[in-house]
Scaffold this active site. Sequence first.
Site, mmCIF file in Angstrom:
data_model
loop_
_atom_site.group_PDB
_atom_site.id
_atom_site.type_symbol
_atom_site.label_atom_id
_atom_site.label_comp_id
_atom_site.label_asym_id
_atom_site.label_seq_id
_atom_site.Cartn_x
_atom_site.Cartn_y
_atom_site.Cartn_z
ATOM 1 N N THR A 146 0.830 -1.203 0.000
ATOM 2 C CA THR A 146 0.000 0.000 0.000
ATOM 3 C C THR A 146 0.866 1.255 0.000
ATOM 4 O OG1 THR A 146 -1.381 1.360 1.460
ATOM 5 C CG2 THR A 146 -0.242 -0.441 2.493
ATOM 6 N N SER A 187 -1.396 2.926 10.798
ATOM 7 C CA SER A 187 -2.333 2.015 11.471
ATOM 8 C C SER A 187 -1.644 0.657 11.570
ATOM 9 C CB SER A 187 -3.622 1.860 10.662
ATOM 10 O OG SER A 187 -3.370 1.070 9.505
ATOM 11 N N TYR A 189 -2.737 -2.058 10.351
ATOM 12 C CA TYR A 189 -2.782 -2.656 9.007
ATOM 13 C C TYR A 189 -1.586 -2.188 8.174
ATOM 14 C CZ TYR A 189 -3.736 -2.368 4.020
ATOM 15 O OH TYR A 189 -3.592 -2.397 2.662
ATOM 16 N N HIS A 190 -1.369 -0.869 8.143
ATOM 17 C CA HIS A 190 -0.250 -0.364 7.346
ATOM 18 C C HIS A 190 1.085 -0.863 7.893
ATOM 19 C CE1 HIS A 190 -3.404 2.653 6.194
ATOM 20 N NE2 HIS A 190 -2.892 2.378 5.019
ATOM 21 N N LYS A 193 2.027 -4.110 6.461
ATOM 22 C CA LYS A 193 2.545 -4.004 5.085
ATOM 23 C C LYS A 193 4.001 -3.522 5.108
ATOM 24 C CE LYS A 193 -1.240 -5.027 2.775
ATOM 25 N NZ LYS A 193 -1.404 -6.021 1.743
ATOM 26 N N GLN A 216 0.072 0.024 -3.660
ATOM 27 C CA GLN A 216 -1.143 0.428 -4.363
ATOM 28 C C GLN A 216 -1.830 1.600 -3.667
ATOM 29 O OE1 GLN A 216 -4.310 -2.085 -6.667
ATOM 30 N NE2 GLN A 216 -4.685 -2.418 -4.491
ATOM 31 N N ASN A 248 -15.380 5.397 -3.359
ATOM 32 C CA ASN A 248 -16.569 4.553 -3.540
ATOM 33 C C ASN A 248 -17.636 4.895 -2.509
ATOM 34 O OD1 ASN A 248 -15.498 3.279 -5.716
ATOM 35 N ND2 ASN A 248 -15.558 1.221 -4.853
ATOM 36 N N VAL A 262 -16.947 13.592 5.062
ATOM 37 C CA VAL A 262 -15.553 14.049 4.989
ATOM 38 C C VAL A 262 -14.984 14.086 6.405
ATOM 39 C CG1 VAL A 262 -14.077 16.019 4.430
ATOM 40 C CG2 VAL A 262 -15.951 15.388 2.896
HETATM 41 N N1 LIG Z 1 -8.914 -2.156 -1.775
HETATM 42 C C1 LIG Z 1 -8.011 -1.193 -1.773
HETATM 43 O O1 LIG Z 1 -8.331 0.009 -1.923
HETATM 44 C C2 LIG Z 1 -6.555 -1.536 -1.601
HETATM 45 C C3 LIG Z 1 -5.622 -0.492 -1.650
HETATM 46 C C4 LIG Z 1 -4.269 -0.778 -1.480
HETATM 47 C C5 LIG Z 1 -3.868 -2.083 -1.265
HETATM 48 N N2 LIG Z 1 -4.791 -3.088 -1.215
HETATM 49 C C6 LIG Z 1 -4.315 -4.444 -0.944
HETATM 50 O O2 LIG Z 1 -4.805 -5.344 -1.918
HETATM 51 C C7 LIG Z 1 -5.076 -6.607 -1.311
HETATM 52 C C8 LIG Z 1 -6.490 -7.014 -1.660
HETATM 53 O O3 LIG Z 1 -7.401 -6.027 -1.169
HETATM 54 P P1 LIG Z 1 -8.956 -6.198 -1.352
HETATM 55 O O4 LIG Z 1 -9.549 -4.853 -1.271
HETATM 56 O O5 LIG Z 1 -9.227 -7.069 -2.500
HETATM 57 O O6 LIG Z 1 -9.310 -6.984 0.001
HETATM 58 P P2 LIG Z 1 -10.467 -8.043 0.267
HETATM 59 O O7 LIG Z 1 -10.571 -8.171 1.761
HETATM 60 O O8 LIG Z 1 -11.695 -7.707 -0.504
HETATM 61 O O9 LIG Z 1 -9.869 -9.396 -0.338
HETATM 62 C C9 LIG Z 1 -8.917 -10.184 0.305
HETATM 63 C C10 LIG Z 1 -9.264 -11.631 0.015
HETATM 64 O O10 LIG Z 1 -8.275 -12.462 0.620
HETATM 65 C C11 LIG Z 1 -8.900 -13.499 1.370
HETATM 66 N N3 LIG Z 1 -7.994 -13.812 2.462
HETATM 67 C C12 LIG Z 1 -7.589 -12.971 3.442
HETATM 68 N N4 LIG Z 1 -6.729 -13.602 4.262
HETATM 69 C C13 LIG Z 1 -6.578 -14.867 3.771
HETATM 70 C C14 LIG Z 1 -5.806 -15.976 4.161
HETATM 71 N N5 LIG Z 1 -4.996 -15.930 5.233
HETATM 72 N N6 LIG Z 1 -5.879 -17.114 3.438
HETATM 73 C C15 LIG Z 1 -6.681 -17.183 2.343
HETATM 74 N N7 LIG Z 1 -7.437 -16.139 1.915
HETATM 75 C C16 LIG Z 1 -7.377 -15.006 2.627
HETATM 76 C C17 LIG Z 1 -10.224 -12.911 1.804
HETATM 77 O O11 LIG Z 1 -11.204 -13.896 2.105
HETATM 78 C C18 LIG Z 1 -10.601 -12.049 0.610
HETATM 79 O O12 LIG Z 1 -11.348 -12.774 -0.332
HETATM 80 C C19 LIG Z 1 -4.845 -6.450 0.186
HETATM 81 O O13 LIG Z 1 -3.619 -7.012 0.549
HETATM 82 C C20 LIG Z 1 -4.828 -4.947 0.378
HETATM 83 O O14 LIG Z 1 -3.996 -4.589 1.434
HETATM 84 C C21 LIG Z 1 -6.118 -2.835 -1.383
#
Ligand SMILES: NC(=O)c1ccc[n+]([C@@H]2O[C@H](COP(=O)([O-])OP(=O)(O)OC[C@H]3O[C@@H](n4cnc5c(N)ncnc54)[C@H](O)[C@@H]3O)[C@@H](O)[C@H]2O)c1
Length: 385
Positions: A146, A187, A189-190, A193, A216, A248, A262
Site C-alpha cells: 500500500t 495504522s 494494518y499499514h 505491510k 497500491q 466509492n 468528509v
Molecule cells: N482495496 C483497496 O483500496 C486496496 C488499496 C491498497 C492495497 N490493497 C491491498 O490489496 C489486497 C487485496 O485487497 P482487497 O480490497 O481485494 O481486500 P479483500 O478483503 O476484498 O480481499 C482479500 C481476500 O483475501 C482473502 N484472504 C484474506 N486472508 C486470507 C488468508 N490468510 N488465506 C486465504 N485467503 C485469505 C479474503 O477472504 C478475501 O477474499 C490487500 O492485501 C490490500 O492490502 C487494497
Amino acid sequence: MRKVLVLGGDGFCGWPTSLHLSEAGYEVIIVDDFSRRKTDIELEVESLTPIRPLGERLKVWRDVSGNKIRHITISIGKEYRRLLELLITEKPEAIVHFAEQRSAPYSMKSSGHRRLTVNKNLSATNDILAAIVESKLDIHLVHLGTMGVYGYGTAGIKIPEGYLKVQVEEGGKVTDGEILYPSNPGSIYHMTKAQDQLLFSFYNKNDELRITDLHQGIVWGTQTPQTRRDEYLINRFDYDGDYGTVLNRFLMQAAINYPLTVHGTGGQKRAFIHIQDTCRCIQLAIEHPPEKKDRVKILNQMTEIHRVRDLAQLIAEKTGVGIAYLDNPRKESAENDLLVINDQLLEMGLKPTTLNKELMTEVEQVARKYSSRCDQDKIPCLSEW
Ligand SMILES: NC(=O)c1ccc[n+]([C@@H]2O[C@H](COP(=O)([O-])OP(=O)(O)OC[C@H]3O[C@@H](n4cnc5c(N)ncnc54)[C@H](O)[C@@H]3O)[C@@H](O)[C@H]2O)c1
C-alpha cells in the site's frame, strides 16, 4: 499455458484480477479462505452488490468465457503443508498475494483486531515465502502493498518507488547509497505491510526469491469489462465505515443522497487507482518479473492524486448531495501534500484510467441499483484511534 495462483481471489481486487488474467490466457487457480465474507458476518454488513458464492461465480465465468478457473480453500498462514503441496503439484509461474486483512479501521477496532491483523498478515506472507523456498521452485511473488507504508504526511519530495537515494557523511567523507524508503505506517494494518517489506527484503537477499511489491493507492470503481458480463460475476462493493474506501463511499452516499462523510477538513491528499487498472498492473507485474539476482522490485501502483475535499466537492456539484464535515476519527495529518513517482508501470505500458464522469456515473448507478441493500447505520466510521 502460463499458470498463476491468485491468493485472495474472492476479494474486491482478487476477483476481477482473476477474471482479467483468465481472459488474458492465463490458467488461474484461486486460493481463498473466505475470511472476508466471514468478517461481513462479524460486522453485520454485506457488500452493497449481491456477490454470489465463489462456486457459482466460477461456473458462470466458465459459461460466458469458456475459461475454467479452479478454486482451492486454504487458510494461508494456518495451513502451511497444504500450501506447500499446492505449489509442488501446480508449479505456478507466479503467485499474486492479495490474501491479507486489508482494512486500517478494522485493524484499529480493539486489541483483538490489532492482534488478528498482525498474526494473519505476517503469518500469511511468511508462509508463502517459506513455501516457495521449500518447494525449490522459481516462482515470482507479486504482492499487494500500500502507498500507506510511506506515511500520509508531507514528504517534501516526490515519493520514489520503494527506495530512497541517500548520502551519509562521516568524518568529512560522503558515501552514496540507496535504502528502503523509511516506512511510516499510520495504522496496524499499514504496519503489517511495512513489515512485509522486511520479509521480502530478507527472503530476496537470503534465498534469491524474485519478488515484486506493488504499493497500491486507494482503489475505486467496482466493475471491470469481465465482471460486467453477467450479474453473477459482479464485484464486491464495500461501503461501511471499516472496509468502504473513500471515493466509492462518496459515490454510494451520493446515490442515496446521504451527506458525504468528509473526515476533518478533508485536506488529506491520497493516491488513487481504478479497479480496471489494478487488474492491468498485476498482469504487467507478472509479465515484467525481476531477474534472480535483482533486489525486490517495488512499484507505486497508483494513477492519480486527489485531495479528499476536492473529491467531495466534485461529487456534490455533480449530484447535488450535501457534504458533512465530521471529526476525524483517525490520527493523521489534517492536511498534507503528496507527489508520487509511478514511472515503472507507465513504462511497462499502463495507460491510466483517470477519474472521469462516465466511470463515476457507473459506480453511482451500481450503488443506486442496490441501494435497498444499504444499511445506513453502517456508514459512519466508528473505529477511532
Ligand atoms: N482495496 C483497496 O483500496 C486496496 C488499496 C491498497 C492495497 N490493497 C491491498 O490489496 C489486497 C487485496 O485487497 P482487497 O480490497 O481485494 O481486500 P479483500 O478483503 O476484498 O480481499 C482479500 C481476500 O483475501 C482473502 N484472504 C484474506 N486472508 C486470507 C488468508 N490468510 N488465506 C486465504 N485467503 C485469505 C479474503 O477472504 C478475501 O477474499 C490487500 O492485501 C490490500 O492490502 C487494497
